[in-house]
Design an enzyme around this catalytic site. Structure first.
Site, PDB file in Angstrom:
ATOM      1  N   GLU A 155      32.680  43.964  31.669  1.00 60.14           N
ATOM      2  CA  GLU A 155      33.978  43.610  31.110  1.00 60.14           C
ATOM      3  C   GLU A 155      34.866  42.916  32.137  1.00 60.14           C
ATOM      4  OE1 GLU A 155      34.056  48.083  32.083  1.00 60.14           O
ATOM      5  OE2 GLU A 155      32.636  46.547  31.433  1.00 60.14           O
ATOM      6  N   ARG A 156      34.491  42.989  33.430  1.00 58.58           N
ATOM      7  CA  ARG A 156      35.285  42.328  34.468  1.00 58.58           C
ATOM      8  C   ARG A 156      34.999  40.823  34.542  1.00 58.58           C
ATOM      9  NH1 ARG A 156      34.163  46.434  39.540  1.00 58.58           N
ATOM     10  NH2 ARG A 156      35.069  48.335  38.640  1.00 58.58           N
ATOM     11  N   CYS A 163      23.460  44.134  45.786  1.00 58.93           N
ATOM     12  CA  CYS A 163      22.675  45.353  46.001  1.00 58.93           C
ATOM     13  C   CYS A 163      21.630  45.189  47.096  1.00 58.93           C
ATOM     14  CB  CYS A 163      22.014  45.797  44.697  1.00 58.93           C
ATOM     15  SG  CYS A 163      20.938  44.552  43.967  1.00 58.93           S
TER      16      CYS A 163
END
Length: 565
Positions: free
Chosen positions: A252-253, A357
Site C-alpha cells: 500500500e506504500r 533483503c
C-alpha cells in the site's frame, strides 16, 4: 472512465482517478513542490480531473487556467482502484493509506484498504477465468508474455521514474530493478520447455507410465515496498505461464508502479480474470490466506509477517513460499583485493538506502584487514551523494517513510549505547532543498560487540556494522548465531578459503567476491532459517514446481495381463 496520460518530467504515466469521495479522501496541496513532484501534480493530476469527466460549476478549461495561475495549487488526490476481471473498479474501502514521495514527503495518491468482499470478487473472477486459461496451450500463453516484455522495454524510463517517485531509490536503481523484472518475464517465456514432464514405456509389458504437470488454479502474491516491480515478477509471469490465474496485493506504500504495470498487462490482451490486483492491508492479506479457492500464496516481507502468512495459509491447506527478513554478513580476509571489496561492499550496504533483503549489514574483518577495510569503507561511504533519486549524480535516495527513518535512527542509537563507535553517523540528516525528506545518510558503526542485540537485528537502512574476528572459524561462528540465513559473502583471493566458506556458510545465497548475491531469474531465490518459510522458492525451476502439481499417469493399452498393475 478511460485512463489518462500526462507528463512526469518528460515521460508518460497514467493512473485512474476515482470520482467517489471517502473519509479523508481529498486534500489541499501547497505550492512548495520540488521538481519532479510539482510536474507530477500539475501536469498530471490537474488535467486528469477534466479528462476523467468530472463535472463542476466552473468550466474545465477555466478551472485549469485558474489553477495554473494561482499561487496556491488546489487539487484532488487520486484514489486508486482495484483491477478485477479485466476492469478497474472502486474498492469497497472505508480507509485509505497515503502514498507519499519519500524525498519530499508530498502526497501523491491514496491507496484503498480494500475489504474481504473485494478479495472475494477477485477470487471469483480468477476462478471463472481458470478453466479456459488452463486449456490455452502453453505456447499460446507465453505469447502474452512476449508482448509484456516488449511493453516493459518500451516504457522502461516511465516506469523507472514512477518507482523513484514513490519508493525513493535512484533512477538508475529503478531501471536496474525493471531489468530484473524483464529477465523473469523472459525466463517464464520458456514454460513450454520448463513445464514438461517425463515418461517411460513398458514399466511392465504393455504398460506405460508418465509424469505431467498441471496448474494449481487461483494463486496470489503479497509483495513489499522495497522493489515495487521486481518482486511481483518473481511470481506473476511464472504463475500465468503455467496456466494459473493470479491475484496481486502490492504494498500500500508503493502502489503506483504496479498500477501502471497492470495497464501494460491490459495492452497484451490477456483474457479477463487471468490477472487481478487488489490494494489493501491486513484484511486483504488475511482474506487471501483464508480463502478456500486460493491454492497458493507467495509472500515477501518481514519475518513476523512471513510467519503469520505461512501459518495462517497452512491452516487452510495452501502451498506457501514466504520470504522473510535478513541480517546479511560479509567476511573480509586480509588477502582480499581491498579496493574491489570496498567498492562492492559499499554498493551492497548503501545501495537502495539499504532497503533490500540482500544488502550487507555486517562486515566481519579478519586479522589485519580490520584497519585497512575500516578506513577504506569509511572513505567510500563518505563520498556517496545522497538526495532525490531523480536528480543528476545522486547515488542514494531516502528511506521509505518518516517512521522508517525514526526506527533506523533509534537502532543506530541503540548500537552506540552498546559500545559501537560511529565512524559515520547518518542521523538527523537534512538534504538541501529536501529538508522534509526521509533521509538517513550512510552510517558505519565500528567495533560493534558480537553480543550486541543490533548484531542480529534487521535494520533495513543504510547502516553497516563492523565486527572483528581473529580467524575465519570465529567469523563463521558469528554467522551461525544469526537467526537469519538469506545471504552471506566472502572477499578473498584464496580458493581454499572460498570453498570452505561456500561449503559451510549457513545461508541460502552465497557470494564469493560478490556483495549482493542476487540469483539470476533462471536460478531460485534461496533463503534459510528465519529468512524463508516453505520449500520451493521464487524464480526459475522452483517457480515452475511451485505453481504446478504433478500427476502420475499409468496406462495399459495391451490385452496382455501381468501381476503388476
Amino acid at each position: 472512465m478511460n485512463p489518462s496520460i500526462a507528463n512526469i518530467n518528460g515521460s508518460h504515466v497514467s493512473l485512474r482517478y476515482s470520482q467517489h469521495g471517502s473519509t479523508g479522501g481529498h486534500g489541499l496541496l501547497s505550492p512548495r513542490f520540488a521538481s519532479p513532484t510539482r510536474s507530477f501534480l500539475l501536469n498530471y493530476i490537474v488535467p486528469i480531473l477534466h479528462w476523467a469527466g468530472l463535472r463542476e460549476r466552473t468550466p474545465p478549461f477555466a478551472r485549469a487556467k485558474e489553477q495554473y495561475m494561482s499561487s496556491a495549487v488546489t487539487t484532488q488526490i487520486p484514489e486508486l482502484e482495484n483491477y478485477v476481471n479485466g476492469a478497474w473498479r472502486r474498492a469497497s474501502a472505508s480507509e485509505y493509506a497515503e502514498v507519499t514521495n519519500p524525498a519530499t514527503t508530498e502526497l501523491l495518491a491514496r491507496t484503498p484498504l480494500s475489504s474481504s468482499a473485494d478479495v472475494e470478487a477477485a477470487v471469483q473472477a480468477a476462478a471463472a477465468a481458470f478453466p479456459a486459461w488452463r486449456r490455452t496451450p502453453p505456447g499460446e500463453r507465453v505469447q502474452y508474455l512476449f508482448k509484456l516484455k516488449n511493453l516493459l522495454e518500451e516504457n522502461l524510463d516511465e516506469l523507472s521514474r514512477i518507482i523513484t517517485i514513490e519508493n525513493g531509490k535512484t533512477f538508475g536503481e529503478a531501471k536496474a530493478e525493471l531489468r530484473r523484472s524483464i529477465e523473469n518475464v523472459e525466463v517464464a517465456c520458456g514454460i513450454p520447455m520448463m513445464m514438461q514432464g517425463y515418461n517411460l514405456e513398458d514399466v511392465t509389458p504393455g504398460v506405460d507410465e508418465m509424469q505431467i504437470r498441471q496448474p494449481l488454479g487461483v494463486v496470489a502474491a503479497i509483495v513489499p515496498f522495497n522493489f515495487p516491480a521486481m518482486v511481483s515478477y518473481w511470481f506473476l509471469p511464472y504463475a500465468i505461464a503455467c496456466g494459473n490465474t493470479f491475484i496481486l496485493k502490492p504494498s500500500e506504500r508503493v502502489p503506483l508502479s504496479m498500477r501502471r504495470a497492470f495497464e501494460l498487462l491490459e495492452k497484451t490482451g490477456l483474457p479477463k480474470g487471468v490477472v487481478n490486483l487488489v490494494n489493501g492491508g491486513k484484511e486483504v492479506v488475511n482474506a487471501l490466506c483464508d480463502h478456500p479457492q486460493v491454492r497458493a500464496i507467495s509472500f515477501v516481507g518481514s519475518t513476523p509477517v512471513a510467519k503469520h502468512v505461512y501459518t495462517r495459509s497452512a491452516a487452510s491447506g495452501k502451498r506457501m513460499q514466504c520470504q522473510g527478513g535478513a541480517k546479511n554478513h560479509v567476511i573480509v580476509l586480509p588477502d582480499a583485493d581491498m579496493e574491489l571489496a570496498t567498492q562492492i561492499i559499499s554498493d551492497s550496504a548503501f545501495g537502495c538506502a539499504g532497503q533490500r533483503c540482500l544488502a550487507v549489514s555486517v562486515a566481519v574483518t579478519i586479522g589485519e584487514a580490520q584497519k585497512t577495510f575500516r578506513d577504506s569503507i569509511a572513505h567510500a561511504a563518505s563520498t556517496i551523494r545522497v538526495g532525490n533519486g531523480l536528480d543528476t549524480g545522486i547515488q542514494m535516495g531516502p528511506v521509505i517513510t518518516k517512521e522508517s527513518k525514526q526506527r533506523i535512527e533509534s537502532l543506530i542509537s541503540a548500537g552506540v549505547g552498546e559500545g559501537a563507535k560511529p565512524i559515520l553517523d547518518g542521523r538527523n540528516t537534512k538534504i538541501q532543498k529536501y529538508e522534509s525528506g526521509n533521509f538517513v545518510t550512510p552510517t558505519i558503526l565500528d567495533d560493534l560487540p558480537s553480543t550486541s542485540q543490533l548484531a542480529h537485528t534487521e535494520i533495513f537502512g543504510p547502516v553497516l556494522s563492523l565486527v572483528h574476528a581473529n580467524s575465519i572459524e570465529e567469523a563463521m561462528e558469528f554467522l551461525r548465531r544469526s537467526p537469519y540465513g538469506n545471504q552471506a559473502s566472502l572477499f578473498t583471493t584464496n580458493g581454499s578459503a572460498a570453498r570452505k566458506f561456500r561449503y559451510e556458510a549457513p545461508a541460502g545465497n552465497i557470494g564469493i567476491n560478490i556483495g549482493v548475491a542476487a540469483p539470476m531469474a533462471y536460478f531460485p531465490f534461496s533463503g534459510w532459517k528465519e529468512s524463508f518459510f516453505g520449500i520451493l522458492h521464487g524464480q526459475g525451476r522452483d517457480a515452475v514446481e511451485f505453481f504446478t502439481e504433478s500427476k502420475i499417469v499409468i496406462e495399459r493399452w495391451s490385452r496382455q495381463e501381468t501381476r503388476k498393475f
